[in-house]
Design a protein around this motif. Structure first.
Motif, PDB file in Angstrom:
ATOM      1  N   ILE A 179       0.833  -1.206   0.000  1.00  0.00           N
ATOM      2  CA  ILE A 179       0.000   0.000   0.000  1.00  0.00           C
ATOM      3  C   ILE A 179       0.867   1.255   0.000  1.00  0.00           C
ATOM      4  CG2 ILE A 179      -1.661   1.333   1.349  1.00  0.00           C
ATOM      5  CD1 ILE A 179      -2.887  -1.292   2.261  1.00  0.00           C
ATOM      6  N   ARG A 180       1.889   1.278   0.828  1.00  0.00           N
ATOM      7  CA  ARG A 180       2.756   2.455   0.916  1.00  0.00           C
ATOM      8  C   ARG A 180       3.424   2.736  -0.430  1.00  0.00           C
ATOM      9  NH1 ARG A 180       4.147   4.133   6.069  1.00  0.00           N
ATOM     10  NH2 ARG A 180       6.015   5.083   5.207  1.00  0.00           N
ATOM     11  N   SER A 181       3.851   1.680  -1.091  1.00  0.00           N
ATOM     12  CA  SER A 181       4.513   1.838  -2.384  1.00  0.00           C
ATOM     13  C   SER A 181       3.509   2.262  -3.462  1.00  0.00           C
ATOM     14  CB  SER A 181       5.189   0.534  -2.781  1.00  0.00           C
ATOM     15  OG  SER A 181       5.765   0.629  -4.064  1.00  0.00           O
ATOM     16  N   TYR A 182       2.312   1.660  -3.443  1.00  0.00           N
ATOM     17  CA  TYR A 182       1.304   1.951  -4.458  1.00  0.00           C
ATOM     18  C   TYR A 182       0.912   3.427  -4.439  1.00  0.00           C
ATOM     19  CZ  TYR A 182      -3.037   1.766  -7.124  1.00  0.00           C
ATOM     20  OH  TYR A 182      -4.025   2.000  -8.060  1.00  0.00           O
ATOM     21  N   PHE A 183       0.724   3.973  -3.249  1.00  0.00           N
ATOM     22  CA  PHE A 183       0.300   5.372  -3.142  1.00  0.00           C
ATOM     23  C   PHE A 183       1.478   6.349  -3.089  1.00  0.00           C
ATOM     24  CE2 PHE A 183      -3.538   3.205  -1.515  1.00  0.00           C
ATOM     25  CZ  PHE A 183      -4.477   3.793  -2.354  1.00  0.00           C
ATOM     26  N   GLY A 184       2.683   5.857  -3.023  1.00  0.00           N
ATOM     27  CA  GLY A 184       3.845   6.735  -3.022  1.00  0.00           C
ATOM     28  C   GLY A 184       4.051   7.493  -1.728  1.00  0.00           C
TER      29      GLY A 184
ATOM     30  N   GLU B  57       6.466   7.350   0.487  1.00  0.00           N
ATOM     31  CA  GLU B  57       7.832   7.845   0.661  1.00  0.00           C
ATOM     32  C   GLU B  57       8.081   9.071  -0.220  1.00  0.00           C
ATOM     33  OE1 GLU B  57       9.740   6.689   2.973  1.00  0.00           O
ATOM     34  OE2 GLU B  57       8.237   5.159   3.487  1.00  0.00           O
ATOM     35  N   GLU B  58       7.603   9.005  -1.448  1.00  0.00           N
ATOM     36  CA  GLU B  58       7.797  10.107  -2.395  1.00  0.00           C
ATOM     37  C   GLU B  58       7.163  11.400  -1.892  1.00  0.00           C
ATOM     38  OE1 GLU B  58       6.191  11.348  -6.859  1.00  0.00           O
ATOM     39  OE2 GLU B  58       6.020   9.271  -6.150  1.00  0.00           O
ATOM     40  N   HIS B  59       6.015  11.263  -1.236  1.00  0.00           N
ATOM     41  CA  HIS B  59       5.285  12.451  -0.771  1.00  0.00           C
ATOM     42  C   HIS B  59       5.528  12.752   0.708  1.00  0.00           C
ATOM     43  CE1 HIS B  59       3.027  12.995  -4.517  1.00  0.00           C
ATOM     44  NE2 HIS B  59       2.867  11.691  -4.553  1.00  0.00           N
ATOM     45  N   GLY B  60       6.390  12.001   1.355  1.00  0.00           N
ATOM     46  CA  GLY B  60       6.718  12.259   2.748  1.00  0.00           C
ATOM     47  C   GLY B  60       5.536  12.137   3.684  1.00  0.00           C
ATOM     48  N   THR B  61       4.733  11.087   3.510  1.00  0.00           N
ATOM     49  CA  THR B  61       3.532  10.935   4.316  1.00  0.00           C
ATOM     50  C   THR B  61       3.468   9.539   4.908  1.00  0.00           C
ATOM     51  OG1 THR B  61       1.127  11.249   4.297  1.00  0.00           O
ATOM     52  CG2 THR B  61       2.096  10.194   2.356  1.00  0.00           C
ATOM     53  N   GLY B  62       2.426   9.276   5.670  1.00  0.00           N
ATOM     54  CA  GLY B  62       2.259   7.983   6.310  1.00  0.00           C
ATOM     55  C   GLY B  62       0.798   7.714   6.586  1.00  0.00           C
ATOM     56  N   TYR B  63       0.490   6.539   7.153  1.00  0.00           N
ATOM     57  CA  TYR B  63      -0.900   6.147   7.381  1.00  0.00           C
ATOM     58  C   TYR B  63      -1.631   7.133   8.293  1.00  0.00           C
ATOM     59  CZ  TYR B  63      -0.008   1.565   5.270  1.00  0.00           C
ATOM     60  OH  TYR B  63       0.288   0.558   4.392  1.00  0.00           O
ATOM     61  N   ARG B  64      -1.002   7.517   9.405  1.00  0.00           N
ATOM     62  CA  ARG B  64      -1.671   8.400  10.356  1.00  0.00           C
ATOM     63  C   ARG B  64      -1.996   9.742   9.711  1.00  0.00           C
ATOM     64  NH1 ARG B  64      -0.384  12.426  13.966  1.00  0.00           N
ATOM     65  NH2 ARG B  64      -1.632  12.458  15.901  1.00  0.00           N
ATOM     66  N   GLN B  65      -1.032  10.294   9.002  1.00  0.00           N
ATOM     67  CA  GLN B  65      -1.207  11.597   8.358  1.00  0.00           C
ATOM     68  C   GLN B  65      -2.327  11.534   7.320  1.00  0.00           C
ATOM     69  OE1 GLN B  65       2.528  13.478   7.392  1.00  0.00           O
ATOM     70  NE2 GLN B  65       1.686  14.348   5.511  1.00  0.00           N
ATOM     71  N   GLU B  66      -2.333  10.479   6.517  1.00  0.00           N
ATOM     72  CA  GLU B  66      -3.344  10.345   5.469  1.00  0.00           C
ATOM     73  C   GLU B  66      -4.729  10.080   6.069  1.00  0.00           C
ATOM     74  OE1 GLU B  66      -2.691  10.233   1.776  1.00  0.00           O
ATOM     75  OE2 GLU B  66      -1.076  11.433   2.632  1.00  0.00           O
ATOM     76  N   PHE B  67      -4.785   9.307   7.150  1.00  0.00           N
ATOM     77  CA  PHE B  67      -6.078   9.022   7.787  1.00  0.00           C
ATOM     78  C   PHE B  67      -6.676  10.299   8.383  1.00  0.00           C
ATOM     79  CE2 PHE B  67      -8.717   7.941  11.429  1.00  0.00           C
ATOM     80  CZ  PHE B  67      -9.615   7.052  10.859  1.00  0.00           C
ATOM     81  N   LEU B  68      -5.853  11.060   9.100  1.00  0.00           N
ATOM     82  CA  LEU B  68      -6.335  12.312   9.682  1.00  0.00           C
ATOM     83  C   LEU B  68      -6.815  13.265   8.594  1.00  0.00           C
ATOM     84  CD1 LEU B  68      -3.778  13.124  12.540  1.00  0.00           C
ATOM     85  CD2 LEU B  68      -6.197  12.506  12.779  1.00  0.00           C
TER      86      LEU B  68
ATOM     87  N   GLY C 191       1.355  20.984  -3.268  1.00  0.00           N
ATOM     88  CA  GLY C 191       2.700  20.851  -3.811  1.00  0.00           C
ATOM     89  C   GLY C 191       2.813  19.768  -4.864  1.00  0.00           C
ATOM     90  N   LEU C 192       1.730  19.542  -5.612  1.00  0.00           N
ATOM     91  CA  LEU C 192       1.706  18.472  -6.603  1.00  0.00           C
ATOM     92  C   LEU C 192       2.001  18.957  -8.019  1.00  0.00           C
ATOM     93  CD1 LEU C 192      -1.493  16.568  -5.365  1.00  0.00           C
ATOM     94  CD2 LEU C 192       0.902  16.019  -4.882  1.00  0.00           C
TER      95      LEU C 192
ATOM     96  N   ARG D  40      -1.642  13.861   1.003  1.00  0.00           N
ATOM     97  CA  ARG D  40      -0.882  14.062  -0.233  1.00  0.00           C
ATOM     98  C   ARG D  40      -1.107  12.962  -1.275  1.00  0.00           C
ATOM     99  NH1 ARG D  40      -0.777  18.135   1.842  1.00  0.00           N
ATOM    100  NH2 ARG D  40       0.941  19.588   2.280  1.00  0.00           N
ATOM    101  N   THR D  41      -1.724  11.866  -0.890  1.00  0.00           N
ATOM    102  CA  THR D  41      -1.861  10.750  -1.824  1.00  0.00           C
ATOM    103  C   THR D  41      -3.307  10.290  -1.928  1.00  0.00           C
ATOM    104  OG1 THR D  41      -1.657   8.872  -0.306  1.00  0.00           O
ATOM    105  CG2 THR D  41       0.383   9.980  -0.942  1.00  0.00           C
ATOM    106  N   GLY D  42      -3.515   9.321  -2.818  1.00  0.00           N
ATOM    107  CA  GLY D  42      -4.842   8.772  -2.996  1.00  0.00           C
ATOM    108  C   GLY D  42      -5.375   8.032  -1.792  1.00  0.00           C
ATOM    109  N   PHE D  43      -4.493   7.682  -0.843  1.00  0.00           N
ATOM    110  CA  PHE D  43      -4.965   6.994   0.354  1.00  0.00           C
ATOM    111  C   PHE D  43      -5.907   7.892   1.156  1.00  0.00           C
ATOM    112  CE2 PHE D  43      -4.706   5.115   4.608  1.00  0.00           C
ATOM    113  CZ  PHE D  43      -4.893   3.772   4.301  1.00  0.00           C
ATOM    114  N   THR D  44      -5.660   9.193   1.118  1.00  0.00           N
ATOM    115  CA  THR D  44      -6.572  10.142   1.761  1.00  0.00           C
ATOM    116  C   THR D  44      -7.969   9.995   1.180  1.00  0.00           C
ATOM    117  OG1 THR D  44      -4.848  11.762   2.288  1.00  0.00           O
ATOM    118  CG2 THR D  44      -7.086  12.596   2.087  1.00  0.00           C
TER     119      THR D  44
END
Length: 435
Positions: free
Chosen positions: A3-8, A10-21, A270-271, A318-322
């Protein structure tokens, strides 16, 4: 692929907690659409219960597509403004049935799907000059702030000659909204994670304790049957000369609203690339087009990218996970809508005001020495706000840009795409039903 790789991540400097919030914040900022959209469409004769289910399904499918395919942190739902245009102008004033009005929505979605797959929408989007691209987030930011102040009750409808005036700032809902604004602002200044969500939660909690917000008797409810609006499109009256103005207006309103939202939100997230373009822009544009097709088939109005997504972006989305998280909450809303829509307007209004402030940063990129570039950008910004219509501001900016270049002897700077955008804008004003 994880999942982390699919949504990028690392590239966008984000994580599960940040995207969930971020997804949680965006959802609660725009959850009002679950109640407001059906209420507006009821004026067109559409059954409220079925319309509520259609609204949620449209938001769920569109936002999920945005997350999984386009991989952008944007929510998709039935547009405000377009729903009022259908209900009050197309149905009540012009006299068409809501089933015929849905035909205009479907045809606009079909045209956009074809244009997107053909690459024309990307070509037009990349033809927009940098000055206008920078004006979109500024205008949308001020528009968000204007909406937020209205939601808080700080401003209200005035009288002829002074259309907006200060609201009753001694009223308890307004005071709670102002307190939430101060709390959120302080938390942001102190770089507190989840500041916007904390402010919304605090205001909602105070609303419950003071009796301004009623908790539902039961948090659970089965979704109303969608049958009365599902697949109810009527093409019979749609293919007439008189209906051409309606189709044209719907088409252009969706086109410019989506374009403005895409550039405005992407700029804040910043996209954009070094040339001010959004990489793979055809993907969110295709999602927008397909969402409108789905909306018409399901039984609601034009769907597209919501500017309230800016609240989640400000929380770090920053990613589609949001978007996937937002879609998940819309899925829950099918069964828990009494609980998920309890957040009052004075709780999410402050978030919109502060996010509007953050979006003003693009104004520093405008060249204040080049008036041929500055004036169209300025008109774009102010007309978005003062006409209460993002589409009007953008189309006015397109026309003004071409006219300024033409009459200052700089027409060679205009690209073919910009000429086409100006012509589209002119058609919009010629066919727009002024009622």
């Amino acid at each position: 692929m994880g999942i982390r790789s699919y949504f990028g991540f690392e590239e966008h400097g984000t994580g599960y907690r940040q995207e969930f919030l971020a997804g949680l914040t965006t959802f609660f900022t725009l959850a009002y659409i679950i109640v407001v959209n059906p209420a507006i469409l009821e004026a067109a004769g559409m059954p409220r219960g079925a319309s509520t289910t259609a609204t949620i399904f449209t938001a769920l499918t569109g936002t999920l597509l945005m997350g999984l395919y386009a991989k952008r942190p944007f929510a998709v739902a039935p547009y405000m403004g377009e729903n009022a245009f259908i209900a009050y102008t197309v149905v009540q004033v012009l006299g068409y049935s809501w089933q015929t009005a849905l035909a205009a929505i479907f045809l606009s979605g079909l045209v956009f799907t074809i244009l997107t797959l053909a690459g024309l929408r990307r070509w037009l989007a990349e033809s927009i000059p940098a000055s206008l691209k920078h004006s979109f987030p500024v205008g949308i930011g001020l528009f968000l702030a204007f909406l937020g102040l209205g939601d808080m009750g700080v401003i209200t409808i005035g009288v002829p000659g002074a259309p907006v005036r200060m609201g009753d700032i001694t009223a308890l809902p307004v005071l709670l909204g102002l307190a939430a604004l101060l709390l959120t602002a302080v938390l942001i200044a102190r770089k507190q994670s989840g500041a916007i969500l904390i402010g919304m939660a605090a205001a909602t909690g105070c609303g419950v304790m003071t009796g301004l917000v009623d908790m539902p008797a039961s948090p659970f409810s089965l979704p109303p049957a969608i049958g009365p609006v599902l697949l109810q499109i009527d093409f019979h009256a749609a293919f007439t000369l008189g209906f051409l103005g309606v189709i044209t207006s719907v088409l252009i309103m969706d086109f410019v609203d989506t374009m403005g939202s895409l550039y405005g939100l992407s700029s804040r997230a910043g996209l954009l690339d070094t040339e001010g373009n959004l990489p793979d822009i055809e993907k969110p544009m295709l999602v927008d087009a397909l969402s409108t097709l789905i909306a018409a088939l399901i039984g609601t109005t034009t769907a597209g990218i919501f500017i309230e997504s800016a609240t989640g972006i400000e929380q770090g989305g920053r990613t589609g996970f949001t978007a996937v998280v937002i879609a998940g909450f819309f899925a829950l809303a099918l069964f828990f809508s009494p609980l998920l829509t309890v957040v009052p307007s004075f709780a999410y209004g402050p978030a919109m005001v502060l996010v509007g402030m953050f979006m003003l940063g693009s104004v520093t990129k405008l060249d204040f020495r080049d008036h041929a570039e500055l004036i169209p950008a300025f008109l774009t910004i102010i007309l978005m706000i003062f006409t209460f219509n993002i589409g009007v501001g953008i189309t006015a900016g397109f026309l003004a840009h071409v006219l300024m270049k033409l009459f200052t002897g700089r027409h060679r700077e205009l690209s073919p795409g910009m000429w086409m955008l100006a012509m589209i804008s002119l058609v919009f004003y010629l066919f727009y039903p002024y009622h």
